[in-house]
Design a protein around this motif. Sequence first.
Motif, PDB file in Angstrom:
ATOM      1  N   LEU A   1       0.815  -1.217   0.000  1.00  0.00           N
ATOM      2  CA  LEU A   1       0.000   0.000   0.000  1.00  0.00           C
ATOM      3  C   LEU A   1       0.847   1.264   0.000  1.00  0.00           C
ATOM      4  O   LEU A   1       0.342   2.350  -0.281  1.00  0.00           O
ATOM      5  CB  LEU A   1      -0.914   0.022   1.238  1.00  0.00           C
ATOM      6  N   THR A   2       2.140   1.139   0.297  1.00  0.00           N
ATOM      7  CA  THR A   2       2.972   2.319   0.529  1.00  0.00           C
ATOM      8  C   THR A   2       3.085   3.220  -0.696  1.00  0.00           C
ATOM      9  O   THR A   2       2.903   4.441  -0.599  1.00  0.00           O
ATOM     10  CB  THR A   2       4.382   1.907   0.995  1.00  0.00           C
ATOM     11  N   VAL A   3       3.406   2.647  -1.845  1.00  0.00           N
ATOM     12  CA  VAL A   3       3.570   3.466  -3.054  1.00  0.00           C
ATOM     13  C   VAL A   3       2.275   4.174  -3.458  1.00  0.00           C
ATOM     14  O   VAL A   3       2.298   5.378  -3.742  1.00  0.00           O
ATOM     15  CB  VAL A   3       4.140   2.625  -4.218  1.00  0.00           C
ATOM     16  N   PRO A   4       1.111   3.480  -3.498  1.00  0.00           N
ATOM     17  CA  PRO A   4      -0.132   4.211  -3.810  1.00  0.00           C
ATOM     18  C   PRO A   4      -0.413   5.349  -2.828  1.00  0.00           C
ATOM     19  O   PRO A   4      -0.894   6.413  -3.245  1.00  0.00           O
ATOM     20  CB  PRO A   4      -1.213   3.124  -3.711  1.00  0.00           C
ATOM     21  N   VAL A   5      -0.128   5.135  -1.553  1.00  0.00           N
ATOM     22  CA  VAL A   5      -0.331   6.206  -0.564  1.00  0.00           C
ATOM     23  C   VAL A   5       0.555   7.404  -0.889  1.00  0.00           C
ATOM     24  O   VAL A   5       0.102   8.557  -0.891  1.00  0.00           O
ATOM     25  CB  VAL A   5      -0.029   5.691   0.868  1.00  0.00           C
ATOM     26  N   LEU A   6       1.817   7.155  -1.199  1.00  0.00           N
ATOM     27  CA  LEU A   6       2.760   8.243  -1.491  1.00  0.00           C
ATOM     28  C   LEU A   6       2.392   8.968  -2.787  1.00  0.00           C
ATOM     29  O   LEU A   6       2.438  10.203  -2.858  1.00  0.00           O
ATOM     30  CB  LEU A   6       4.183   7.689  -1.592  1.00  0.00           C
ATOM     31  N   VAL A   7       1.997   8.203  -3.805  1.00  0.00           N
ATOM     32  CA  VAL A   7       1.728   8.801  -5.120  1.00  0.00           C
ATOM     33  C   VAL A   7       0.400   9.544  -5.144  1.00  0.00           C
ATOM     34  O   VAL A   7       0.319  10.684  -5.608  1.00  0.00           O
ATOM     35  CB  VAL A   7       1.743   7.715  -6.216  1.00  0.00           C
ATOM     36  N   TYR A   8      -0.662   8.917  -4.625  1.00  0.00           N
ATOM     37  CA  TYR A   8      -1.997   9.477  -4.786  1.00  0.00           C
ATOM     38  C   TYR A   8      -2.442  10.380  -3.634  1.00  0.00           C
ATOM     39  O   TYR A   8      -3.287  11.244  -3.838  1.00  0.00           O
ATOM     40  CB  TYR A   8      -3.014   8.354  -4.981  1.00  0.00           C
ATOM     41  N   LEU A   9      -1.897  10.177  -2.450  1.00  0.00           N
ATOM     42  CA  LEU A   9      -2.302  11.016  -1.312  1.00  0.00           C
ATOM     43  C   LEU A   9      -1.286  12.101  -0.968  1.00  0.00           C
ATOM     44  O   LEU A   9      -1.639  13.112  -0.376  1.00  0.00           O
ATOM     45  CB  LEU A   9      -2.563  10.130  -0.079  1.00  0.00           C
TER      46      LEU A   9
END
Length: 265
Positions: A26-34
């Motif tokens: 989940l880390t990359v989607p959190v960093l990219v989208y949030l």
Amino acid sequence: MEYLGYFASILIGVALGLIGGGGSILTVPVLVYLFAVEPVIATAYSLFIVGLTSAVGSVGYFKKGLVNIKTAIVFGIPSIIAVFTTRAVIVPAIPKELFSIGNFILTKDLFLMLLFAVIMIIASYSMIKKDKKLVSEEPHEQKFNYPLILIEGALVGIITGLVGAGGGFLIIPALVILSKLSMKEAVGTSLVIIAAKSLIGFFGEGGENVIDWQFLFTISAFAVIGIFIGTALSKKIDGNKLKPAFGWFVLVMGIYIITKELFLK
């Protein structure tokens, strides 16, 4: 969005502490989208966050004697070499534009996000399916299948280096099936392997990216809080029962990323 991002950062740690593998995806989607971090930098940041969080999470397993050091070394060495090489050599060598067809341009950022989404979908399958080989909590006589362990370790290292995910969804089944560890020992050993290869991979990063250390330590702190919560919950909740539901969530996220990157920009 930032407050949602901090909350999601806690969930990364909770998932890692509760189900052992898959939370770091989940880390990359959190960093990219949030947090609007560029994908290439996000994969680097993810290595640090995942590595630090896994290191903290492994302490409790060490205290309980649920870390197999020999297995961590045998599996970890090819994985560490692969992730370091991937971050130091392969990722910087990927061109900013891979190819174009008409108006469509496959950029480096898009390639990494699509690859990440595919990895998410593969990971979701491993979480959703029920594998009877992985239900045993009893350790067996340990016999190392060195060729398969070396191949698996290197493969996980390359994936970790490219997309910044810890690869617990691949490591844990490998440790149970190939190294004959019990499930709990596999989780503890997996956290040590993930911590070592992720942090070494992060520090093998070339100097082309400027690191925002304050931001990185802040997100890591929230994820560490989450892993303490997840570890505490794991004493009351069977993480294996929650894994299929989490797998469906990861599947939806993977499909969303592909849809967003290809059709919603």
